[in-house]
Structures are given as structure tokens and as C-alpha cells.
Scaffold this motif. Structure first.
Motif, PDB file in Angstrom:
ATOM      1  N   GLU A 101       0.794  -1.210  -0.133  1.00 45.49           N
ATOM      2  CA  GLU A 101       0.126  -0.225  -0.128  1.00 45.49           C
ATOM      3  C   GLU A 101       0.795   1.265  -0.178  1.00 45.49           C
ATOM      4  O   GLU A 101       2.083   1.146   0.222  1.00 45.49           O
ATOM      5  CB  GLU A 101      -0.975   0.026   1.198  1.00 45.49           C
ATOM      6  CG  GLU A 101      -1.687  -1.285   1.395  1.00 45.49           C
ATOM      7  CD  GLU A 101      -3.108  -1.023   0.330  1.00 45.49           C
ATOM      8  OE1 GLU A 101      -3.297  -0.122  -0.329  1.00 45.49           O
ATOM      9  OE2 GLU A 101      -3.582  -2.179  -0.038  1.00 45.49           O
ATOM     10  N   LYS A 102       0.414   2.310  -0.587  1.00 47.63           N
ATOM     11  CA  LYS A 102       1.080   3.546  -0.372  1.00 47.63           C
ATOM     12  C   LYS A 102       2.360   3.635  -1.188  1.00 47.63           C
ATOM     13  O   LYS A 102       3.457   4.119  -0.575  1.00 47.63           O
ATOM     14  CB  LYS A 102       1.393   4.166   0.994  1.00 47.63           C
ATOM     15  CG  LYS A 102       0.022   4.300   1.724  1.00 47.63           C
ATOM     16  CD  LYS A 102      -0.893   5.293   1.300  1.00 47.63           C
ATOM     17  CE  LYS A 102      -2.251   5.557   2.029  1.00 47.63           C
ATOM     18  NZ  LYS A 102      -3.027   6.696   1.549  1.00 47.63           N
ATOM     19  N   VAL A 103       2.415   3.008  -2.434  1.00 52.95           N
ATOM     20  CA  VAL A 103       3.618   2.717  -3.119  1.00 52.95           C
ATOM     21  C   VAL A 103       3.930   4.245  -3.906  1.00 52.95           C
ATOM     22  O   VAL A 103       3.193   4.647  -4.600  1.00 52.95           O
ATOM     23  CB  VAL A 103       3.525   1.789  -4.025  1.00 52.95           C
ATOM     24  CG1 VAL A 103       4.878   1.382  -4.999  1.00 52.95           C
ATOM     25  CG2 VAL A 103       3.308   0.439  -3.396  1.00 52.95           C
ATOM     26  N   PRO A 104       5.207   4.799  -3.451  1.00 53.49           N
ATOM     27  CA  PRO A 104       5.588   6.013  -4.336  1.00 53.49           C
ATOM     28  C   PRO A 104       6.049   5.792  -5.673  1.00 53.49           C
ATOM     29  O   PRO A 104       6.406   4.662  -5.949  1.00 53.49           O
ATOM     30  CB  PRO A 104       6.404   6.655  -3.477  1.00 53.49           C
ATOM     31  CG  PRO A 104       7.201   5.453  -2.849  1.00 53.49           C
ATOM     32  CD  PRO A 104       6.129   4.525  -2.761  1.00 53.49           C
ATOM     33  N   ASP A 105       5.669   6.736  -6.190  1.00 55.94           N
ATOM     34  CA  ASP A 105       6.122   6.672  -7.824  1.00 55.94           C
ATOM     35  C   ASP A 105       7.508   6.655  -8.036  1.00 55.94           C
ATOM     36  O   ASP A 105       7.990   6.086  -9.036  1.00 55.94           O
ATOM     37  CB  ASP A 105       5.890   7.805  -8.796  1.00 55.94           C
ATOM     38  CG  ASP A 105       4.149   7.835  -9.053  1.00 55.94           C
ATOM     39  OD1 ASP A 105       3.561   6.756  -8.961  1.00 55.94           O
ATOM     40  OD2 ASP A 105       3.802   8.928  -9.519  1.00 55.94           O
ATOM     41  N   ARG A 106       8.411   6.981  -7.098  1.00 56.92           N
ATOM     42  CA  ARG A 106       9.873   6.959  -7.125  1.00 56.92           C
ATOM     43  C   ARG A 106      10.202   5.415  -7.051  1.00 56.92           C
ATOM     44  O   ARG A 106      11.282   5.044  -7.674  1.00 56.92           O
ATOM     45  CB  ARG A 106      10.282   7.610  -6.137  1.00 56.92           C
ATOM     46  CG  ARG A 106      10.293   7.040  -4.498  1.00 56.92           C
ATOM     47  CD  ARG A 106      11.002   7.805  -3.609  1.00 56.92           C
ATOM     48  NE  ARG A 106      10.920   7.322  -2.198  1.00 56.92           N
ATOM     49  CZ  ARG A 106      10.015   7.649  -1.406  1.00 56.92           C
ATOM     50  NH1 ARG A 106       9.444   8.790  -1.852  1.00 56.92           N
ATOM     51  NH2 ARG A 106       9.896   7.257  -0.236  1.00 56.92           N
ATOM     52  N   GLU A 107       9.330   4.409  -6.534  1.00 56.23           N
ATOM     53  CA  GLU A 107       9.625   2.924  -6.833  1.00 56.23           C
ATOM     54  C   GLU A 107       9.311   2.360  -7.922  1.00 56.23           C
ATOM     55  O   GLU A 107       9.749   1.339  -8.313  1.00 56.23           O
ATOM     56  CB  GLU A 107       9.098   2.525  -5.483  1.00 56.23           C
ATOM     57  CG  GLU A 107       9.611   2.817  -4.171  1.00 56.23           C
ATOM     58  CD  GLU A 107       9.262   1.884  -3.106  1.00 56.23           C
ATOM     59  OE1 GLU A 107       8.967   0.484  -3.291  1.00 56.23           O
ATOM     60  OE2 GLU A 107       8.953   2.373  -1.803  1.00 56.23           O
ATOM     61  N   SER A 146      -1.484   3.384  -4.726  1.00 55.90           N
ATOM     62  CA  SER A 146      -0.398   4.518  -5.086  1.00 55.90           C
ATOM     63  C   SER A 146      -0.522   5.478  -4.018  1.00 55.90           C
ATOM     64  O   SER A 146      -1.452   5.784  -3.218  1.00 55.90           O
ATOM     65  CB  SER A 146      -0.652   4.960  -6.309  1.00 55.90           C
ATOM     66  OG  SER A 146       0.293   6.112  -6.469  1.00 55.90           O
ATOM     67  N   ALA A 147       0.932   5.766  -3.538  1.00 54.53           N
ATOM     68  CA  ALA A 147       0.745   6.745  -2.524  1.00 54.53           C
ATOM     69  C   ALA A 147       0.223   8.283  -3.197  1.00 54.53           C
ATOM     70  O   ALA A 147      -0.263   9.034  -2.139  1.00 54.53           O
ATOM     71  CB  ALA A 147       2.429   7.151  -2.157  1.00 54.53           C
ATOM     72  N   SER A 148       0.075   8.450  -4.270  1.00 54.92           N
ATOM     73  CA  SER A 148      -0.546   9.402  -4.726  1.00 54.92           C
ATOM     74  C   SER A 148      -2.141   9.590  -5.084  1.00 54.92           C
ATOM     75  O   SER A 148      -2.652  10.267  -5.417  1.00 54.92           O
ATOM     76  CB  SER A 148       0.301   9.625  -6.342  1.00 54.92           C
ATOM     77  OG  SER A 148      -0.008   8.916  -7.131  1.00 54.92           O
TER      78      SER A 148
END
Length: 226
Positions: A101-107, A146-148
Motif C-alpha cells: 500500500e502507499k507505493v510512491p512513484d519513485r519506486e 499508490s501513494a499519490s
């Protein structure tokens, strides 16, 4: 359509704001239409009327950030680079982060870079976008991990509706007195105009739009900037 009316930066930059907003209706936030018009003017004055290809040059234009610059490079010029939008994000979250959960785009960026079809990024990204849209129909939306990710608030009765109603009234009717503008906006928002703070919300929205470059506010008249 938008492109048939404004086929070039010159056509868009020389147009009246009222026409731009009328043609933009239904295509997204009005601030993007204003940013596009301002960007077109900059393209004329600084880049000889041709959309630049360099990411730094694109990001110097009004309203253009990293995503838009890279998307223009990929889709308009066929140049490789990392592009992440909602459907592309969905594909990578589904396959590489099924339990996060809350995976940032930088990953996601290194994965998008590693899998990119560099000789034809345009077709590759179109395919990913179509596949991501299909995934959303058959799976619980992976994009929510996604974190976003955020759910957009209701439009009816919102501050966004008041802003949109002001621009709609002025683009369709021309300059109006504050009283006539208030009546036009109230007619469009319907029962939400009965709220006790409607007048305050209307004034705040008009002041915001003026600060953003949409309106000219006078004591007796309110109109769109030319």
C-alpha cells in the motif's frame, strides 16, 4: 474539436480567453486551458512557434511539470523517458506490488525505465495505458495502492463548481455587473446558492480567478481578461 480550432501555438495564443474556455469545456480544469494559452504565447516568443523537445525547455512553460514534459517528449516526438500516469501506474502496481500500500512513484520509475521500449515509446505507452484501463475493469483498482491516489471530492455544491460557474457565465455572456454575475452563478449552481455563505464563496472564487489571471475585477463590472 480543440485541435481543429487551435491547430497551432499561434492560433491558440492569439485567441480570446472566452473562446478558449468555451472550447475547453468538458476537457478538464479551466486553469489548464489558461496555462496552455500562456504556454502557446511563450512558444511563439521564445521558441519561434515550435514546441521545444528538451525537457528543461518544456518545463519552463506555464503549467508544465515533469510528467507533462516527459509525456510531450514521448507522445509528440517519440523520445524515450519515464512517463507515469494513472493507467501506466496501475500496470506496475498490479504486477510488481500486489501486496503493498502507499507505493510512491519513485519506486515505479526504475521499473518503467527498465521495461521501456526505447525505439518506440509512443506505442509502448499507448499499450500500457490501454492495458491499465482494462485491468481496472477486471480487478479491484490497483491504482488505489499508490501513494499519490486520492478520490476527487464531489463537484456539485463545491468551490470548484462556483469557480466553473463564474467562468461559464462570463465566457457565454460577456462582462457582467457583480449582481448579474451572482444571479447567473446562482442559476447554474441551483439549490447550493441558498447556503448562507454563498455570497462569501462567490467573492472568494472571483478573487482567486482574478489572481490566477482569468478575470478583471472592477467596482461595477467583472469580465474575463482578453
Amino acid at each position: 474539436s480543440w485541435v481543429s480550432v487551435f491547430p497551432s501555438p499561434e492560433a491558440l495564443a492569439s485567441s480570446h480567453l472566452a473562446e478558449v474556455l468555451v472550447r475547453w469545456k468538458g476537457l478538464g480544469y479551466n486553469r489548464r486551458a489558461l496555462a496552455l494559452r500562456n504556454a502557446a504565447a511563450r512558444i511563439l516568443s521564445e521558441f519561434g512557434g515550435r514546441v521545444p523537445q528538451a525537457e528543461a525547455d518544456l518545463r519552463s512553460l506555464p503549467g508544465v511539470g515533469a510528467y507533462t514534459a516527459r509525456a510531450v517528449r514521448a507522445f509528440a516526438f517519440g523520445l524515450p523517458g519515464v512517463v507515469i500516469e494513472t493507467n501506466i501506474r496501475t500496470v506496475f502496481l498490479f504486477y510488481f506490488f500486489p501486496d503493498r500500500e502507499k507505493v510512491p512513484d519513485r519506486e515505479l520509475e526504475p521499473l518503467v525505465e527498465a521495461t521501456l521500449l526505447r525505439e518506440d515509446p509512443r506505442t509502448w505507452y499507448y499499450a500500457l495505458m490501454d492495458y491499465g484501463a482494462a485491468l481496472k475493469k477486471r480487478e479491484p483498482n490497483p491504482g488505489r495502492r499508490s501513494a499519490s491516489y486520492s478520490r476527487q471530492s464531489r463537484f456539485e455544491g463545491s468551490h470548484r463548481q462556483v469557480r466553473a460557474a463564474i467562468l461559464h457565465a462570463l465566457s457565454g455572456r460577456g462582462p457582467l455587473s457583480p449582481r448579474d454575475l451572482g444571479e447567473a452563478v446562482a442559476e447554474e449552481v441551483g439549490p447550493y446558492a441558498d447556503a448562507p455563505d454563498f455570497g462569501e464563496r462567490l467573492s472568494r472564487a472571483a478573487e482567486e480567478l482574478a489572481a490566477e489571471g482569468f478575470l478583471e475585477l472592477g467596482d461595477d463590472i467583472v469580465g474575463l481578461k482578453t
